[in-house]
Write an enzyme that holds these catalytic residues in place. Structure first.
Site, mmCIF file in Angstrom:
data_model
loop_
_atom_site.group_PDB
_atom_site.id
_atom_site.type_symbol
_atom_site.label_atom_id
_atom_site.label_comp_id
_atom_site.label_asym_id
_atom_site.label_seq_id
_atom_site.Cartn_x
_atom_site.Cartn_y
_atom_site.Cartn_z
ATOM 1 N N LEU A 127 -3.068 25.103 -7.382
ATOM 2 C CA LEU A 127 -2.478 23.860 -7.854
ATOM 3 C C LEU A 127 -3.047 22.643 -7.124
ATOM 4 C CD1 LEU A 127 -0.342 22.385 -9.603
ATOM 5 C CD2 LEU A 127 1.304 22.801 -7.745
ATOM 6 N N SER A 128 -3.061 22.670 -5.793
ATOM 7 C CA SER A 128 -3.455 21.502 -4.999
ATOM 8 C C SER A 128 -4.930 21.149 -5.171
ATOM 9 C CB SER A 128 -3.171 21.745 -3.515
ATOM 10 O OG SER A 128 -1.792 21.919 -3.293
ATOM 11 N N TRP A 179 9.500 28.649 28.152
ATOM 12 C CA TRP A 179 10.311 29.654 28.837
ATOM 13 C C TRP A 179 9.432 30.674 29.557
ATOM 14 C CZ3 TRP A 179 13.632 30.822 23.887
ATOM 15 C CH2 TRP A 179 14.465 29.724 23.627
ATOM 16 N N GLU A 233 3.824 23.795 0.442
ATOM 17 C CA GLU A 233 4.885 23.950 -0.564
ATOM 18 C C GLU A 233 5.924 22.838 -0.473
ATOM 19 O OE1 GLU A 233 6.211 27.648 -1.962
ATOM 20 O OE2 GLU A 233 4.511 28.764 -1.144
ATOM 21 N N TYR A 288 3.245 22.032 -16.005
ATOM 22 C CA TYR A 288 4.062 21.218 -15.101
ATOM 23 C C TYR A 288 5.437 21.843 -14.913
ATOM 24 C CZ TYR A 288 6.923 19.316 -18.915
ATOM 25 O OH TYR A 288 7.795 19.174 -19.958
#
Length: 419
Positions: free
Chosen positions: A163-164, A374, A400, A269
């Site tokens: 998608l990106s 720690w 995301e 979409y």
């Protein structure tokens, strides 16, 4: 193993009757015995608990010994991918008829969490494949597409969600990849960026615009395979989740059969919006597991390391930090599993998914950072693996949907409720 266990029907939640109150707070009596009593979010079905234990063993015994080498080499061991398929962890919700386990969405979230406790890189690979790839094909595919692809995705074919793009990140619908129709095929040209699993994947869901004049309503989802001519242009070198591949993809007249449109023309979409809401619960589970993994590695050390005649974990300053981290991990867990159950029950979950994703990523960064402190100097070395959790945690606030996008989503729901 898990696949055979998952074939059994899900165990029902145990219910109990509550006694009727001696004094009512309304004019009509509330008959509680007629409805199941509420259960805690820590109640899991027998199948879900079996899955958790099985994934724990696989993660510790099989993935654990390979984590540092995979991180240093920035490469996913093929035997790990093969093992995920063999264990039935790459088709958790897919029906047994299509080679999957036929289990619950919460089961997928459990697997993602448990894998992340050992290696978030493996976790996100499993997450993308289950909550994005498999779910899109199951939900939007035709019967022919499901029969063809779901068995392959459950048994051997790794998937990638494309998608990106360089100019289309948070504004996903600004994508520039185009598709044009030629006879019984579509020709795709463009590029994708930041694509998870793409170096090892053979199956790709590509989002491209078939009619830019319609804006986002021209975006369409296509099924493609590596052998169609997808170019893996660049593999990114990253701060964290290094074993998880993130690549740039180029499409130069990529020819795809018309039958490979998924969900219909112009429906991409809708697919992207709906599936990313679900995917955010998966990322929340990854960050939750990461935080717990860092906590589990660092806290025992604080009771072994002695200074000034006593374990450092017994100093009040350390006790308070550890307790605070435990509280934050628990809140992340409750948010994550609440969102998962809501999704599973068919109830609205977009706001809750955004809350879970946002908060879990914040907790992961804080807890993993504290875990390094720690353990002191030892925690700062790569030998213990504690510092890796912090490096891996940074992506949680980015992919995301960034943390700001999650806050914006939450704010819109609040505005709608109160304005």
């Amino acid at each position: 193993m898990f696949r055979s266990a998952a074939a059994r029907s899900l165990s029902a939640f145990r219910t109990r009757s509550l006694p009727t109150a001696s004094r009512a707070f309304s004019t009509s009596r509330c008959i509680r015995s007629e409805a199941p009593a509420p259960t805690s979010l820590d109640i899991f079905t027998e199948e879900e608990q079996m899955l958790r234990e099985a994934v724990q063993r696989f993660a510790v015994d099989v993935i654990g010994p390979k984590v540092r080498e995979m991180d240093e080499n920035e490469h996913m061991d093929p035997s790990v991918i093969k093992g995920l398929f063999e264990q039935g962890l790459m088709g958790i919700e897919t029906s047994p008829d299509h080679g999957g386990a036929g289990s619950s969405f919460t089961s997928a979230i459990i697997a993602i969490e448990e894998l992340a406790k050992v290696d978030p890189s493996v976790s996100v690979m499993c997450d993308v494949h289950n909550t994005l790839i498999n779910t899109v094909v199951r939900t939007y595919g035709t019967e022919a597409q499901k029969d063809k692809w779901l068995p392959l995705l459950a048994e051997k074919m790794l998937g990638s969600f494309c998608l990106s793009e360089p100019a289309s990140g948070s504004d996903a619908f600004a994508l520039q990849t185009r598709a044009r129709k030629e006879g019984d095929h579509w020709i795709i040209n463009g590029s994708k960026m930041w694509i998870t699993n793409s170096y090892e994947a053979d199956f790709f869901l590509i989002f491209a615009n078939i009619d830019p004049t319609k804006g986002y309503k021209g975006i369409t989802c296509f099924i493609a395979t590596r052998d169609m001519g997808i170019e893996i242009a660049k593999k990114e070198q990253k701060l964290g989740i290094r074993a998880s591949s993130t690549c740039t993809l180029n499409f130069d007249d990529l020819k795809i059969p018309a039958e490979n449109i998924l969900g219909g023309e112009g429906k991409g979409y809708k697919i992207a919006i709906e599936i990313l809401n679900e995917g955010r619960i998966g990322i929340a589970a990854q960050m939750l597991g990461l935080a717990q993994g860092a906590f589990d590695k660092a806290v025992p050390y604080t009771y072994q390391r002695k200074q000034f005649g006593q374990p450092i974990g017994q100093f009040q300053g350390m006790q308070f930090q550890i307790a605070q981290a435990a509280v934050e991990i628990e809140t992340a867990r409750l948010l994550t599993y609440n969102a998962a159950r809501l999704k599973e029950e068919g109830k609205p979950f977009t706001k809750e998914a955004a809350m879970a994703k946002y908060w879990s990523s914040q907790v992961a960064q804080r807890v993993s950072g504290s875990a390094i402190e720690w353990a002191g100097g030892v925690g700062f070395t790569r030998e213990t693996g504690i510092e890796k959790y912090w490096r891996d945690s940074k992506i949680g606030a980015i992919y995301e949907g960034t943390s700001n996008i999650q806050l914006q989503t939450i704010a819109k729901f609040i505005q709608k409720q109160y304005s």
